[in-house]
Motif scaffolding. Structure first.
Motif, mmCIF file in Angstrom:
data_model
loop_
_atom_site.group_PDB
_atom_site.id
_atom_site.type_symbol
_atom_site.label_atom_id
_atom_site.label_comp_id
_atom_site.label_asym_id
_atom_site.label_seq_id
_atom_site.Cartn_x
_atom_site.Cartn_y
_atom_site.Cartn_z
ATOM 1 N N TYR A 162 -13.888 50.507 42.040
ATOM 2 C CA TYR A 162 -13.039 51.575 42.565
ATOM 3 C C TYR A 162 -13.582 52.999 42.346
ATOM 4 O O TYR A 162 -13.787 53.753 43.294
ATOM 5 N N ILE A 163 -13.866 53.339 41.075
ATOM 6 C CA ILE A 163 -14.205 54.740 40.785
ATOM 7 C C ILE A 163 -15.540 55.132 41.437
ATOM 8 O O ILE A 163 -15.666 56.216 42.017
ATOM 9 N N TYR A 164 -16.521 54.219 41.380
ATOM 10 C CA TYR A 164 -17.820 54.508 41.994
ATOM 11 C C TYR A 164 -17.666 54.714 43.503
ATOM 12 O O TYR A 164 -18.271 55.613 44.092
ATOM 13 N N GLN A 165 -16.822 53.884 44.104
ATOM 14 C CA GLN A 165 -16.557 54.007 45.547
ATOM 15 C C GLN A 165 -15.935 55.367 45.881
ATOM 16 O O GLN A 165 -16.277 55.998 46.879
ATOM 17 N N MET A 166 -15.041 55.836 45.008
ATOM 18 C CA MET A 166 -14.401 57.135 45.223
ATOM 19 C C MET A 166 -15.450 58.267 45.185
ATOM 20 O O MET A 166 -15.339 59.246 45.918
ATOM 21 N N PHE A 167 -16.462 58.105 44.336
ATOM 22 C CA PHE A 167 -17.560 59.079 44.322
ATOM 23 C C PHE A 167 -18.338 59.009 45.633
ATOM 24 O O PHE A 167 -18.700 60.036 46.202
ATOM 25 N N GLN A 168 -18.600 57.778 46.103
ATOM 26 C CA GLN A 168 -19.350 57.602 47.352
ATOM 27 C C GLN A 168 -18.605 58.254 48.513
ATOM 28 O O GLN A 168 -19.202 58.844 49.398
#
Lengths: 122, 334
Positions: free
Chosen positions: B290-296
């Motif tokens: 989730y969090i990495y995707q939000m950065f992407q």
């Protein structure tokens, strides 16, 4: 079938389980400790001669829960002492409960052969 | 690298998180974050004979996936930091025994993932390595056996207990490449609140979380509002509320942008997970998914990721010891 007896067994057995549920929800006792509390309570009530009235009243409702197992340990010990004397203190309890213990091991083993543990749903 | 304040470190060259991977189990698949994980399985055994073997497979496949996504050759990855919850970290060491990368098995309970990222960042910023892979895993069924009771006992779970996440997360960190950057490290101290209930670990870890969080703000001069989001993992519902109160009592209001990975991963009402998720795999999979995707997607530019661990084992619980907590934080910036 004595339906009134079935009802009494259901109510008494159920109430014993309710006590267990309250202990799980309201105290920090682990389940293992709750089991020990139940067995010991059964031993004390059995040893004092009180548990037999509950058995007469509720039948399986009092004998199947763990307190019934405790009662059996106490009763077996008392009977064995009157038969064998001092040695009965050590042999009586487990002898009286042998059926339950052996059946638990046997059926536990059979169940482990035919089933596989699964993740809990909740 | 430069030390700032009492226990924070500003990296001279921010370390890039070039890729992540996450694999979770069936319960997490039913949860609200399902779409963010790389893989969500139907079978908690994943075709293996035991839960322990399954957990090893989780961490192995997650690490392989993260390395594949990073486009860095496996032979160019110089170090691996990984850990889990089982005795002597066997999920990691068994799962990664064929990986052929110098390996450090680490234990920080549920803080392991960020502990690994801190060590990896230090290794990279200190010029010991260029590319490092970090991972951690947990499995509900193996963790119940390890810390509480075997599932075969059919035990009831008390309301304050958390649900160990079945899953694994992995991240490849590099000196080069692109991706969100790790800029500041705040490793935490051991804090013991005197909590003895192994079914209430959120409360046991909240003190450590507050200590690390407030130290981070003090060391860096930052305030909660400097971050788009602050994530802890895994305090659960009870620990989350305690942390909010503890921070507020010191004058930091984190209510607006703070959440806990153990709260996010499950739907408390629908899934009956009591106090929320926990386990090494929780913050690892929530961050990697989730969090990495939000950065992407550029929804986050600055995140404080703080992993919390309860440093106990089943023997210490049986002997009536309290549960010391720990929390490690890293600042991640786009």
């Amino acid at each position: 079938m004595d339906w009134f007896m079935v009802l009494k067994a259901f109510i008494v057995g159920g109430l014993i389980c309710v006590i267990g549920q309250i202990l799980i929800d309201k105290t920090k006792l682990t389940s293992a400790r709750i089991l020990v509390v139940f067995v010991t309570t059964g031993v004390i009530l059995g040893g004092l001669g009180i548990y037999k009235y509950l058995l007469e009243f509720a039948g399986c409702g009092a004998s199947v829960p763990l307190t019934g197992f405790g009662n059996l340990l106490a009763k077996g010990t008392i009977d064995a002492i009157s038969e064998k004397g001092f040695l009965g203190i050590f042999t009586g309890g487990v002898t009286a409960a042998a059926g339950g213990i052996a059946a638990a091991v046997f059926f536990g083993y059979i169940a482990s052969l035919v089933s596989k543990p699964k993740i809990k749903k909740q | 690298m430069k030390k700032v304040g009492n226990q924070s470190f500003l990296l001279s060259n921010p370390v890039k998180i070039v890729s992540t991977a996450s694999i979770v189990g069936p319960k997490e698949k039913e949860g609200p974050l399902c779409e963010f994980f790389d893989q969500a399985l139907e079978d908690e055994f994943w075709g293996e004979k035991s839960w322990e073997k399954a957990e090893s497979k989780f961490i192995k496949e997650t690490v392989n996936m993260a390395i594949a996504k990073s486009k860095i050759a496996q032979t160019d990855i110089e170090l691996c930091f990984a850990g889990d919850l089982l005795n002597q970290c066997i999920s990691s060491s068994f799962g990664l025994r064929e990986i052929n990368i110098p390996f450090f098995g680490i234990f920080g309970a549920c803080s392991t993932f960020v502990e690994g990222m801190i060590l990896a960042s230090m290794a990279i910023d200190g010029d010991f390595a260029t590319n490092v892979v970090c991972a951690s895993s947990s499995h509900f069924c193996s963790a119940e056996k390890q810390f509480r009771f075997p599932l075969e006992l059919g035990n009831q779970r008390p309301p304050s207990s958390q649900w160990t996440v079945t899953g694994s997360g992995s991240a490849v960190l590099s000196k080069n490449g692109t991706g969100p950057k790790i800029t500041i490290l705040t490793p935490g101290k051991i804090v013991d609140m005197g909590i003895k209930d192994a079914n209430n670990m959120g409360a046991a870890m909240a003190g450590a979380a507050a200590d690390t969080l407030l130290t981070h703000f003090k060391d860096t001069g930052r305030k909660p509002s400097d971050y788009d989001a602050i994530f802890s993992g895994d305090l659960g519902y009870i620990g989350k509320d305690i942390l909010i109160d503890l921070a507020a009592s010191k004058g930091y209001n984190i209510r607006a942008n703070y959440n806990d990975c153990g709260v996010l991963i499950f739907d408390k009402e629908k899934q009956d997970t009591h106090s929320g998720g926990s386990g090494c795999g929780c913050i690892a999979s929530v961050f990697s998914g989730y969090i990495y995707q939000m950065f992407q997607e550029k929804k986050y530019k600055k995140v404080l990721l703080m992993a919390t661990g309860a440093l106990m084992n089943s023997t210490s619980s049986q002997q009536g010891e309290s549960i010391p907590g720990i929390a490690h934080a890293i600042s991640i910036e786009a």
